[in-house]
Design a protein around this motif. Structure first.
Motif, PDB file in Angstrom:
ATOM      1  N   SER A 184       8.690  19.576  12.601  1.00 35.80           N
ATOM      2  CA  SER A 184       9.991  19.681  11.937  1.00 35.80           C
ATOM      3  C   SER A 184      11.001  18.745  12.589  1.00 35.80           C
ATOM      4  O   SER A 184      11.804  18.089  11.907  1.00 35.80           O
ATOM      5  CB  SER A 184      10.513  21.121  11.985  1.00 35.80           C
ATOM      6  N   ALA A 185      10.972  18.670  13.922  1.00 37.50           N
ATOM      7  CA  ALA A 185      11.907  17.793  14.630  1.00 37.50           C
ATOM      8  C   ALA A 185      11.619  16.323  14.341  1.00 37.50           C
ATOM      9  O   ALA A 185      12.538  15.534  14.115  1.00 37.50           O
ATOM     10  CB  ALA A 185      11.834  18.064  16.132  1.00 37.50           C
ATOM     11  N   ILE A 193      11.564  27.938   7.076  1.00 37.02           N
ATOM     12  CA  ILE A 193      10.254  28.579   6.931  1.00 37.02           C
ATOM     13  C   ILE A 193       9.244  28.049   7.939  1.00 37.02           C
ATOM     14  O   ILE A 193       8.204  28.669   8.160  1.00 37.02           O
ATOM     15  CB  ILE A 193       9.694  28.422   5.513  1.00 37.02           C
ATOM     16  N   HIS A 194       9.550  26.905   8.578  1.00 38.56           N
ATOM     17  CA  HIS A 194       8.595  26.293   9.498  1.00 38.56           C
ATOM     18  C   HIS A 194       8.854  26.632  10.968  1.00 38.56           C
ATOM     19  O   HIS A 194       7.987  26.353  11.808  1.00 38.56           O
ATOM     20  CB  HIS A 194       8.605  24.781   9.335  1.00 38.56           C
ATOM     21  N   TYR A 195      10.034  27.219  11.301  1.00 38.43           N
ATOM     22  CA  TYR A 195      10.326  27.458  12.719  1.00 38.43           C
ATOM     23  C   TYR A 195      11.098  28.743  12.986  1.00 38.43           C
ATOM     24  O   TYR A 195      11.217  29.151  14.145  1.00 38.43           O
ATOM     25  CB  TYR A 195      11.112  26.274  13.308  1.00 38.43           C
ATOM     26  N   ILE A 210       5.223  28.877   8.080  1.00 36.87           N
ATOM     27  CA  ILE A 210       4.388  28.128   7.145  1.00 36.87           C
ATOM     28  C   ILE A 210       4.075  26.752   7.718  1.00 36.87           C
ATOM     29  O   ILE A 210       4.958  26.046   8.210  1.00 36.87           O
ATOM     30  CB  ILE A 210       5.092  27.998   5.787  1.00 36.87           C
ATOM     31  N   VAL A 211       2.794  26.372   7.668  1.00 40.50           N
ATOM     32  CA  VAL A 211       2.355  25.057   8.138  1.00 40.50           C
ATOM     33  C   VAL A 211       2.751  24.016   7.095  1.00 40.50           C
ATOM     34  O   VAL A 211       2.386  24.118   5.916  1.00 40.50           O
ATOM     35  CB  VAL A 211       0.841  25.035   8.375  1.00 40.50           C
ATOM     36  N   HIS A 212       3.494  22.994   7.513  1.00 37.62           N
ATOM     37  CA  HIS A 212       3.993  21.960   6.595  1.00 37.62           C
ATOM     38  C   HIS A 212       2.839  21.296   5.827  1.00 37.62           C
ATOM     39  O   HIS A 212       1.780  20.997   6.404  1.00 37.62           O
ATOM     40  CB  HIS A 212       4.702  20.836   7.351  1.00 37.62           C
ATOM     41  N   GLY A 213       3.093  20.980   4.557  1.00 30.87           N
ATOM     42  CA  GLY A 213       2.141  20.183   3.802  1.00 30.87           C
ATOM     43  C   GLY A 213       1.921  18.804   4.401  1.00 30.87           C
ATOM     44  O   GLY A 213       0.768  18.377   4.589  1.00 30.87           O
ATOM     45  N   PRO A 214       2.982  18.056   4.741  1.00 28.97           N
ATOM     46  CA  PRO A 214       2.771  16.745   5.364  1.00 28.97           C
ATOM     47  C   PRO A 214       2.025  16.819   6.690  1.00 28.97           C
ATOM     48  O   PRO A 214       1.279  15.906   7.039  1.00 28.97           O
ATOM     49  CB  PRO A 214       4.196  16.219   5.565  1.00 28.97           C
TER      50      PRO A 214
END
Length: 279
Positions: A184-185, A193-195, A210-214
């Protein structure tokens, strides 16, 4: 149920923007550290694949972020009035290497905006084309598929797709909070939702971060590079179901006549992201 004025949103088709950033050795080192790659590339060396996703992100002021951490709707992307947004899929065609020390520019344009109906209601798909250059050299072409959707109605039972069989090649990935936060950073992604565990579980109702799509796409492409010893010429992927930080997941790959078929999945779960790499 949010109302979607698709005729209004389609007025964004054809809009474009250009963003650019110098790829420094420090950025390349942070990217490699996030993915446990170890190397610290110097100026003039080949940059790691997929680092372009971390360059020149939109930089909305903190005070202009919504409750979910996303920037306010509108601007380059159309102001779709649906509360949940995800990177649904995409494709990359690689033309040349990006070198550390080059200025990477992303020339973006809105290609299409469509409205469909899904199990949870309206789905609005936005297709974006990115032409990436490094010191004015064309290095890759990207198609990005973004989907916006409504919140699931209360009481709707989630689908339970069958578990995916393991691939011939397989690697276990622990989705630690540190990994998700670092990605994310790197991408300047404020989406909570990611952190933010209390937010994602208490407000959005998911079981975990949630694990990022990218992030998944990057891991799969790096896995393909490791297996074949070279960056693919083409890489396409599609998200099918979410991954959370509640359990380790796996990278999987099988060879076929066209290259590698790849996917992410829990050990006993369905395919989360499927991808194909070709050389």
């Amino acid at each position: 149920m949010s109302e979607v004025d698709i005729d209004h949103l389609r007025q964004w088709i054809g809009r474009s923007e250009v963003r650019q950033e110098l790829l420094t050795p420090a950025m390349a080192a942070r990217f490699n550290a996030t993915f446990d790659r170890g190397d610290e590339p110097a100026n003039g060396e080949i940059a790691p694949s997929m680092i372009h996703l971390c360059l020149a992100p939109p930089a909305a002021p903190t005070g202009e972020l919504g409750e979910d951490g996303h920037p306010a709707r509108g601007g380059f992307l159309p102001p779709v009035p649906l509360p949940r947004r995800m990177w649904a899929g995409g494709a990359f065609t690689f033309h040349d290497d990006i070198l550390v020390g080059e200025t990477v520019a992303r020339h973006s344009s809105i290609q299409d905006v469509t409205l469909k109906q899904g199990r949870s209601g309206a789905l609005c798909f936005v297709t974006v084309n990115h032409q990436i250059t490094a010191d004015s050299r064309p290095v890759l072409t990207e198609r990005q598929d973004i989907v916006y959707r409504d919140i699931d109605p209360p009481g709707r039972a989630p689908r339970t797709p069958p578990a995916a069989a393991p691939g011939r090649h397989r690697r276990v990935i622990p989705p630690s909070p540190a990994l998700l936060f670092r990605y994310s950073a790197l991408t300047f992604n404020g989406h909570r939702i990611h952190y933010d565990h209390p937010y994602v579980t208490g407000v959005e109702g998911y079981p975990g971060l949630i694990v990022h799509g990218p992030l998944q796409a990057t891991l799969l492409l790096h896995f393909a590079e490791t297996l074949r010893g070279a960056r693919p010429a083409g890489f396409a992927f599609r998200s099918l179901s979410p991954l959370f930080d509640t359990a380790d997941f796996t990278l999987n790959a099988d060879e076929d006549a066209d290259g590698l078929r790849l996917w992410t999945a829990y050990a006993d779960g369905p395919v989360a992201m499927e991808a194909r790499a070709s050389w």
